[in-house]
Design an enzyme around this catalytic site. Sequence first.
Site, PDB file in Angstrom:
ATOM      1  N   HIS A 166      11.143  35.580  63.989  1.00 36.56           N
ATOM      2  CA  HIS A 166      11.169  35.915  62.597  1.00 36.56           C
ATOM      3  C   HIS A 166      12.204  36.434  62.348  1.00 36.56           C
ATOM      4  O   HIS A 166      12.265  36.683  61.214  1.00 36.56           O
ATOM      5  CB  HIS A 166       9.753  37.208  62.355  1.00 36.56           C
ATOM      6  CG  HIS A 166       8.523  36.043  62.358  1.00 36.56           C
ATOM      7  ND1 HIS A 166       7.875  35.707  60.783  1.00 36.56           N
ATOM      8  CD2 HIS A 166       7.919  36.060  62.948  1.00 36.56           C
ATOM      9  CE1 HIS A 166       6.942  35.771  61.180  1.00 36.56           C
ATOM     10  NE2 HIS A 166       6.996  35.433  62.804  1.00 36.56           N
ATOM     11  N   ASP A 372      19.493  38.960  57.608  1.00 37.40           N
ATOM     12  CA  ASP A 372      18.423  38.917  57.005  1.00 37.40           C
ATOM     13  C   ASP A 372      17.331  37.572  57.875  1.00 37.40           C
ATOM     14  O   ASP A 372      18.026  36.770  57.709  1.00 37.40           O
ATOM     15  CB  ASP A 372      17.811  39.510  56.121  1.00 37.40           C
ATOM     16  CG  ASP A 372      16.361  40.124  56.238  1.00 37.40           C
ATOM     17  OD1 ASP A 372      15.361  39.755  57.260  1.00 37.40           O
ATOM     18  OD2 ASP A 372      16.567  40.942  55.256  1.00 37.40           O
TER      19      ASP A 372
HETATM   20  P1  ADP Z   1      11.177  42.685  56.666  1.00 37.06           P
HETATM   21  O1  ADP Z   1       9.871  41.179  57.528  1.00 37.06           O
HETATM   22  O2  ADP Z   1      12.510  43.021  57.379  1.00 37.06           O
HETATM   23  O3  ADP Z   1      10.394  43.868  56.176  1.00 37.06           O
HETATM   24  P2  ADP Z   1      10.726  40.607  54.474  1.00 37.06           P
HETATM   25  O4  ADP Z   1      10.875  41.227  53.408  1.00 37.06           O
HETATM   26  O5  ADP Z   1      10.760  39.421  55.140  1.00 37.06           O
HETATM   27  O6  ADP Z   1      11.732  41.650  55.443  1.00 37.06           O
HETATM   28  O7  ADP Z   1       9.343  41.033  53.952  1.00 37.06           O
HETATM   29  C1  ADP Z   1       8.807  42.497  53.244  1.00 37.06           C
HETATM   30  C2  ADP Z   1       7.241  42.198  53.301  1.00 37.06           C
HETATM   31  O8  ADP Z   1       7.002  43.674  52.838  1.00 37.06           O
HETATM   32  C3  ADP Z   1       7.246  41.467  51.462  1.00 37.06           C
HETATM   33  O9  ADP Z   1       5.853  40.409  52.032  1.00 37.06           O
HETATM   34  C4  ADP Z   1       7.477  42.113  51.403  1.00 37.06           C
HETATM   35  O10 ADP Z   1       6.381  42.782  49.655  1.00 37.06           O
HETATM   36  C5  ADP Z   1       6.588  43.905  51.930  1.00 37.06           C
HETATM   37  N1  ADP Z   1       6.644  45.311  51.340  1.00 37.06           N
HETATM   38  C6  ADP Z   1       7.762  45.332  50.482  1.00 37.06           C
HETATM   39  N2  ADP Z   1       7.590  46.138  50.682  1.00 37.06           N
HETATM   40  C7  ADP Z   1       6.586  47.505  49.974  1.00 37.06           C
HETATM   41  C8  ADP Z   1       5.859  48.440  49.926  1.00 37.06           C
HETATM   42  N3  ADP Z   1       6.307  49.117  49.357  1.00 37.06           N
HETATM   43  N4  ADP Z   1       4.510  48.082  49.981  1.00 37.06           N
HETATM   44  C9  ADP Z   1       4.089  47.316  49.924  1.00 37.06           C
HETATM   45  N5  ADP Z   1       4.410  46.004  50.537  1.00 37.06           N
HETATM   46  C10 ADP Z   1       5.723  45.959  50.754  1.00 37.06           C
HETATM   47  O1  F6P Z   2       9.736  40.596  59.842  1.00 35.92           O
HETATM   48  C1  F6P Z   2       9.958  41.580  61.436  1.00 35.92           C
HETATM   49  C2  F6P Z   2      10.002  42.249  61.303  1.00 35.92           C
HETATM   50  O2  F6P Z   2      10.054  42.840  62.290  1.00 35.92           O
HETATM   51  C3  F6P Z   2       8.128  42.321  62.146  1.00 35.92           C
HETATM   52  O3  F6P Z   2       7.948  41.564  63.202  1.00 35.92           O
HETATM   53  C4  F6P Z   2       7.855  43.496  61.748  1.00 35.92           C
HETATM   54  O4  F6P Z   2       6.154  43.353  61.797  1.00 35.92           O
HETATM   55  C5  F6P Z   2       7.970  44.295  60.416  1.00 35.92           C
HETATM   56  O5  F6P Z   2       9.318  43.600  60.402  1.00 35.92           O
HETATM   57  C6  F6P Z   2       7.758  45.682  59.721  1.00 35.92           C
HETATM   58  O6  F6P Z   2       8.723  46.456  61.116  1.00 35.92           O
HETATM   59  P1  F6P Z   2       7.959  47.618  61.911  1.00 35.92           P
HETATM   60  O7  F6P Z   2       6.707  46.282  62.431  1.00 35.92           O
HETATM   61  O8  F6P Z   2       8.464  47.749  63.521  1.00 35.92           O
HETATM   62  O9  F6P Z   2       7.093  48.443  61.212  1.00 35.92           O
END
Ligand code: ADP
Ligand code: F6P
Length: 462
Positions: A166, A372
Amino acid sequence: MDRRLLIVSNRLPVTVRVADGHATVRRSVGGLATGLQGPHERSGGLWIGWPGTVEGLSASALADVDRQLAELRTVPLSLDANEVSTFYEHISNGVLWPICHDRLDQLPLSVDGWDVYESANAHYSDAVAEHYRPGDVVWVHDYHLMRVPALLRERIPDAKIGFFLHIPFPNPEIFFTLPTRRWLVEGMLGADLIGFHTRRYHGHFRAALRRLFSIEADAQGVVPWKDRRVRLGVFPMSVDAADFAQRAAAGDVIAKVAEFRKPHERLLVGIDRLDYTKGIPRRLLAIERLLTSHPEWKERVRLIQVAVPSRDGVGAYRRFRGEVEAAVGRINGEFATPNWTPIQYIHRSVSSTILLALYRAADVMLVTPVRDGMNLVAKEFPASRIDEDGVLVLSEFAGAADELRDALIVNPYDIEETAEAIHRALTMESSERTRRMRALRATVREHDVHRWVAGFLSALEG
Ligand code: ADP
Ligand code: F6P
């Protein structure tokens, strides 16, 4: 797919939190958990992973948590304190995460604990082997579990195993700083299919295979490995666009949008885990530059920045929080007036109603990571904009930029360019906003998470 699907990831799609002897089971934040939740609900299979640290519960409270997890068809795997600090915090998030995001500057000076990474991966493999039934398909996810495909292959030689990364697979020049580079790639090669978000990460992995083992993929993307063939592929992850569109139309979301919006004020929104890859400090500098170069926006534009607490057991994340909060304080101190504060900073997780209302209320959504893998926020935003309005400012270093070409694409390292892109977004004609948003929505609708799952699993079956 008729076969049962076993999803394996470090973290479950729900996290258990314990406070004062009481447990709450909440949806996990992060792209992997939110993206795979729908496919898991529909598949009828199991999801094996860590539910977070569950300690200090009475036997009956623990039984209640286990019942809730079983109802969700999740199999909780507990990590001991050493696994949490060495496997999850130190190796996965302190070493692999920065290397895969090109951030060698964030590495700790000394790295030990690969043996704990291996034993934790063996622990996950044992849990899969315990629940595996002949005919199941096993789908292993992300950088925490790079050794699982090979370890599982030893336990169940005939299993169908897919692995999806991912996060970016970096340029081999960077990946090769890892003393364990060969061993990690050998771990991934235990799978039948290895998936990446973009052609670039796929290309980096192929270059690593060439340099490590002198092996080359054929025209179908298949590499010979031991007595097997391993397929490599590009599968850009996405979101459940129809579900976002439906939930974004709910009455409580619309009521919140009305609360957030103020007359005579334009709204910028940022939503991220509080992670140094997400580009928050430079985004804040771009806001400062905007207010300096275009002072007409003073008292007329506001940024709501949601920064969800993340990995605060890792030193680099704690230091980063301090850096972000100092910048917010400095910029607010410089520009705020008795009637207005330019940056509203929210350091906690928000409900899905608030999240959707922020997507819908934004005039401009700022997704400006310095690196990212994909970034699902960039896709959730257009999926939620059923009114076909709003502008996405998107970093060229997010995997999502390969697909979302109708965003305003910026180099987040270029503060001036980012500030000007925000100005352009704020002054864009409504007809151009609609044209761009329609195109973004069409892309996300067509390439949604169902297509991602179906594409990966059919390549795995094939
Ligand atoms: P990462 O996997 O690095 O966190 P992404 O942008 O791919 O980055 O995914 C973030 C996910 O977390 C999104 O699906 C988003 O809706 C969710 N998310 C981000 N902030 C919040 C929040 N404050 N409350 C609930 N869900 C959240
Ligand atoms: O999507 C990337 C990612 O690293 C996932 O593998 C992971 O679950 C998520 O971000 C949030 O991070 P964490 O599990 O360390 O809270």
